[in-house]
Design a protein around this motif. Structure first.
Motif, PDB file in Angstrom:
ATOM      1  N   VAL A  62     -10.655  45.396  34.337  1.00 14.63           N
ATOM      2  CA  VAL A  62     -11.806  44.620  33.071  1.00 14.63           C
ATOM      3  C   VAL A  62     -12.514  45.971  32.915  1.00 14.63           C
ATOM      4  O   VAL A  62     -13.025  46.699  34.314  1.00 14.63           O
ATOM      5  CB  VAL A  62     -12.215  43.261  33.828  1.00 14.63           C
ATOM      6  CG1 VAL A  62     -13.930  43.043  33.286  1.00 14.63           C
ATOM      7  CG2 VAL A  62     -11.674  42.267  33.750  1.00 14.63           C
ATOM      8  N   GLY A  63     -12.911  46.286  32.261  1.00 13.45           N
ATOM      9  CA  GLY A  63     -14.058  47.515  31.338  1.00 13.45           C
ATOM     10  C   GLY A  63     -13.014  48.301  30.670  1.00 13.45           C
ATOM     11  O   GLY A  63     -13.615  49.694  30.913  1.00 13.45           O
ATOM     12  N   ASN A  64     -11.229  48.608  31.183  1.00 13.71           N
ATOM     13  CA  ASN A  64     -10.881  49.673  31.053  1.00 13.71           C
ATOM     14  C   ASN A  64     -11.233  49.617  29.247  1.00 13.71           C
ATOM     15  O   ASN A  64      -9.585  49.653  28.722  1.00 13.71           O
ATOM     16  CB  ASN A  64      -9.567  49.945  31.336  1.00 13.71           C
ATOM     17  CG  ASN A  64      -8.966  51.097  31.090  1.00 13.71           C
ATOM     18  OD1 ASN A  64      -9.222  51.819  29.973  1.00 13.71           O
ATOM     19  ND2 ASN A  64      -8.262  51.954  32.055  1.00 13.71           N
ATOM     20  N   VAL A  65     -11.421  49.637  28.323  1.00  6.38           N
ATOM     21  CA  VAL A  65     -11.886  49.570  27.170  1.00  6.38           C
ATOM     22  C   VAL A  65     -10.648  50.355  26.346  1.00  6.38           C
ATOM     23  O   VAL A  65      -9.882  49.983  25.431  1.00  6.38           O
ATOM     24  CB  VAL A  65     -13.315  48.798  26.131  1.00  6.38           C
ATOM     25  CG1 VAL A  65     -13.204  49.317  24.634  1.00  6.38           C
ATOM     26  CG2 VAL A  65     -13.800  48.636  26.937  1.00  6.38           C
ATOM     27  N   ALA A  66     -10.194  51.740  27.091  1.00  4.20           N
ATOM     28  CA  ALA A  66      -9.645  53.145  26.339  1.00  4.20           C
ATOM     29  C   ALA A  66      -8.239  51.810  26.442  1.00  4.20           C
ATOM     30  O   ALA A  66      -6.768  51.895  25.420  1.00  4.20           O
ATOM     31  CB  ALA A  66      -9.176  53.625  26.521  1.00  4.20           C
ATOM     32  N   SER A  67      -7.939  51.633  27.357  1.00  3.80           N
ATOM     33  CA  SER A  67      -6.614  50.755  27.095  1.00  3.80           C
ATOM     34  C   SER A  67      -6.430  49.799  26.759  1.00  3.80           C
ATOM     35  O   SER A  67      -5.233  49.592  25.868  1.00  3.80           O
ATOM     36  CB  SER A  67      -5.762  50.824  29.171  1.00  3.80           C
ATOM     37  OG  SER A  67      -4.758  50.350  29.031  1.00  3.80           O
ATOM     38  N   ALA A  68      -6.717  48.858  27.067  1.00  2.00           N
ATOM     39  CA  ALA A  68      -7.468  47.688  25.992  1.00  2.00           C
ATOM     40  C   ALA A  68      -7.534  48.009  24.291  1.00  2.00           C
ATOM     41  O   ALA A  68      -5.941  46.811  23.743  1.00  2.00           O
ATOM     42  CB  ALA A  68      -8.332  46.489  26.357  1.00  2.00           C
ATOM     43  N   ARG A  69      -7.919  49.039  24.369  1.00  2.00           N
ATOM     44  CA  ARG A  69      -7.225  49.046  22.791  1.00  2.00           C
ATOM     45  C   ARG A  69      -6.192  49.861  21.909  1.00  2.00           C
ATOM     46  O   ARG A  69      -5.932  49.295  20.852  1.00  2.00           O
ATOM     47  CB  ARG A  69      -8.830  49.926  22.401  1.00  2.00           C
ATOM     48  CG  ARG A  69      -9.594  50.085  22.583  1.00  2.00           C
ATOM     49  CD  ARG A  69     -10.714  51.305  22.243  1.00  2.00           C
ATOM     50  NE  ARG A  69     -12.651  50.487  21.773  1.00  2.00           N
ATOM     51  CZ  ARG A  69     -13.449  51.095  22.314  1.00  2.00           C
ATOM     52  NH1 ARG A  69     -12.973  52.808  22.116  1.00  2.00           N
ATOM     53  NH2 ARG A  69     -14.503  51.192  21.690  1.00  2.00           N
ATOM     54  N   THR A  70      -5.376  50.876  22.761  1.00  2.00           N
ATOM     55  CA  THR A  70      -4.201  51.194  22.833  1.00  2.00           C
ATOM     56  C   THR A  70      -3.330  49.264  22.749  1.00  2.00           C
ATOM     57  O   THR A  70      -2.539  49.396  21.864  1.00  2.00           O
ATOM     58  CB  THR A  70      -3.569  52.042  23.861  1.00  2.00           C
ATOM     59  OG1 THR A  70      -4.536  53.149  23.880  1.00  2.00           O
ATOM     60  CG2 THR A  70      -2.285  52.436  23.567  1.00  2.00           C
ATOM     61  N   ALA A  71      -2.997  49.037  23.825  1.00  2.00           N
ATOM     62  CA  ALA A  71      -1.889  47.509  24.134  1.00  2.00           C
ATOM     63  C   ALA A  71      -2.775  46.798  22.416  1.00  2.00           C
ATOM     64  O   ALA A  71      -1.705  46.198  21.752  1.00  2.00           O
ATOM     65  CB  ALA A  71      -3.054  46.585  25.225  1.00  2.00           C
ATOM     66  N   ARG A  72      -4.226  46.510  21.834  1.00  2.00           N
ATOM     67  CA  ARG A  72      -3.741  45.752  21.135  1.00  2.00           C
ATOM     68  C   ARG A  72      -3.744  46.670  19.639  1.00  2.00           C
ATOM     69  O   ARG A  72      -2.838  45.882  18.965  1.00  2.00           O
ATOM     70  CB  ARG A  72      -6.127  45.365  21.022  1.00  2.00           C
ATOM     71  CG  ARG A  72      -6.056  44.803  19.816  1.00  2.00           C
ATOM     72  CD  ARG A  72      -7.642  44.536  19.510  1.00  2.00           C
ATOM     73  NE  ARG A  72      -7.815  45.507  19.043  1.00  2.00           N
ATOM     74  CZ  ARG A  72      -9.000  45.974  19.124  1.00  2.00           C
ATOM     75  NH1 ARG A  72     -10.461  45.210  19.004  1.00  2.00           N
ATOM     76  NH2 ARG A  72      -9.977  46.573  19.039  1.00  2.00           N
ATOM     77  N   ARG A  73      -3.657  47.466  19.897  1.00  2.00           N
ATOM     78  CA  ARG A  73      -3.088  48.676  18.667  1.00  2.00           C
ATOM     79  C   ARG A  73      -2.016  48.187  18.611  1.00  2.00           C
ATOM     80  O   ARG A  73      -1.112  48.080  17.458  1.00  2.00           O
ATOM     81  CB  ARG A  73      -3.410  50.178  18.213  1.00  2.00           C
ATOM     82  CG  ARG A  73      -5.034  50.250  17.658  1.00  2.00           C
ATOM     83  CD  ARG A  73      -4.951  51.890  17.305  1.00  2.00           C
ATOM     84  NE  ARG A  73      -5.041  52.382  19.036  1.00  2.00           N
ATOM     85  CZ  ARG A  73      -5.621  52.507  19.276  1.00  2.00           C
ATOM     86  NH1 ARG A  73      -7.097  52.719  19.749  1.00  2.00           N
ATOM     87  NH2 ARG A  73      -5.731  53.723  20.740  1.00  2.00           N
ATOM     88  N   LEU A  74      -0.928  48.016  19.580  1.00  2.00           N
ATOM     89  CA  LEU A  74       0.684  47.958  19.796  1.00  2.00           C
ATOM     90  C   LEU A  74       1.086  47.003  19.835  1.00  2.00           C
ATOM     91  O   LEU A  74       1.993  46.572  19.126  1.00  2.00           O
ATOM     92  CB  LEU A  74       1.140  48.828  21.120  1.00  2.00           C
ATOM     93  CG  LEU A  74       1.116  50.205  21.708  1.00  2.00           C
ATOM     94  CD1 LEU A  74       1.026  50.528  23.158  1.00  2.00           C
ATOM     95  CD2 LEU A  74       1.919  51.117  20.633  1.00  2.00           C
ATOM     96  N   GLY A  75      -0.038  45.959  19.354  1.00  2.00           N
ATOM     97  CA  GLY A  75      -0.104  44.054  19.264  1.00  2.00           C
ATOM     98  C   GLY A  75       0.484  43.403  20.561  1.00  2.00           C
ATOM     99  O   GLY A  75       0.397  42.358  20.545  1.00  2.00           O
TER     100      GLY A  75
END
Length: 187
Positions: A133-146
């Motif tokens: 929780v808090g690893n926003v950069a990783s979350a943004r990547t996953a979200r962009r991938l669908g």
């Protein structure tokens, strides 16, 4: 399992090699990388050598596919799919500080997702993503991938810093791979 080499317009993804140990060790000195991943802290030169040997074993066993992310022949990160033998493999990645913010991890992750969902791997129906929780950069990547946000796993992560909550998301073989709304403040 064959050590597949993947290519994107800018990157080569290939199994880590013995000569990568110094680059892996240098990148893993980053305190943020240590806090947000499972790499040991402190990260010693022998840790990189052990990781490369483990990666070789995982490829041989078919249990995990791990690639060094190479940009202009420089190792700038790692990406892999763990637990290939059963269930839903988990995608994981880290980037060296100097390569962050350039879209490299997203480009590499897209290639790995394509590899996982290729016709010759029909048993892979789902890929999981997890991050502290808090690893926003990783979350943004996953979200962009669908990837679809699925929830919070309380105290599910353990590393040298102790236990932490994890965000979890999933991507199915037939999901549309476009950015998805998540109920998190990712900016």
């Amino acid at each position: 399992m064959e050590r597949d080499v993947l290519h994107t317009p800018r990157l080569e993804l290939s199994a880590p090699r013995d000569r990568d140990a110094a680059s892996i060790h240098a990148a893993c000195q980053d305190a943020e990388l240590q806090r947000l991943t499972t790499v040991p802290s402190p990260y010693l030169p022998g840790d990189a050598e052990k990781f490369i040997a483990l990666s070789d074993r995982w490829w041989d066993e078919g249990s995990e596919a791990t690639w060094a992310i190479r940009l202009d022949d420089r190792l700038v990160g790692m990406i892999g799919l763990a637990r290939l033998g059963g269930g839903a493999p988990e995608i994981g990645y880290w980037m060296a500080r100097e390569a962050r913010g350039q879209g490299v991890v997203g480009e590499a992750a897209e290639a790995v997702v394509d590899w996982a969902f290729a016709a010759e791997r029909p048993a892979i129906a789902r890929i999981e993503w997890r991050a502290v929780v808090g690893n926003v950069a990783s979350a943004r990547t996953a979200r962009r991938l669908g990837f679809r946000y699925e929830g919070l796993l309380r105290q599910a992560a353990s590393n040298s810093f102790g236990r932490a909550d994890l965000w979890v998301a999933g991507l199915l073989r037939d999901d549309e791979r476009s950015p998805q709304p998540w109920p998190l403040p990712l900016g």
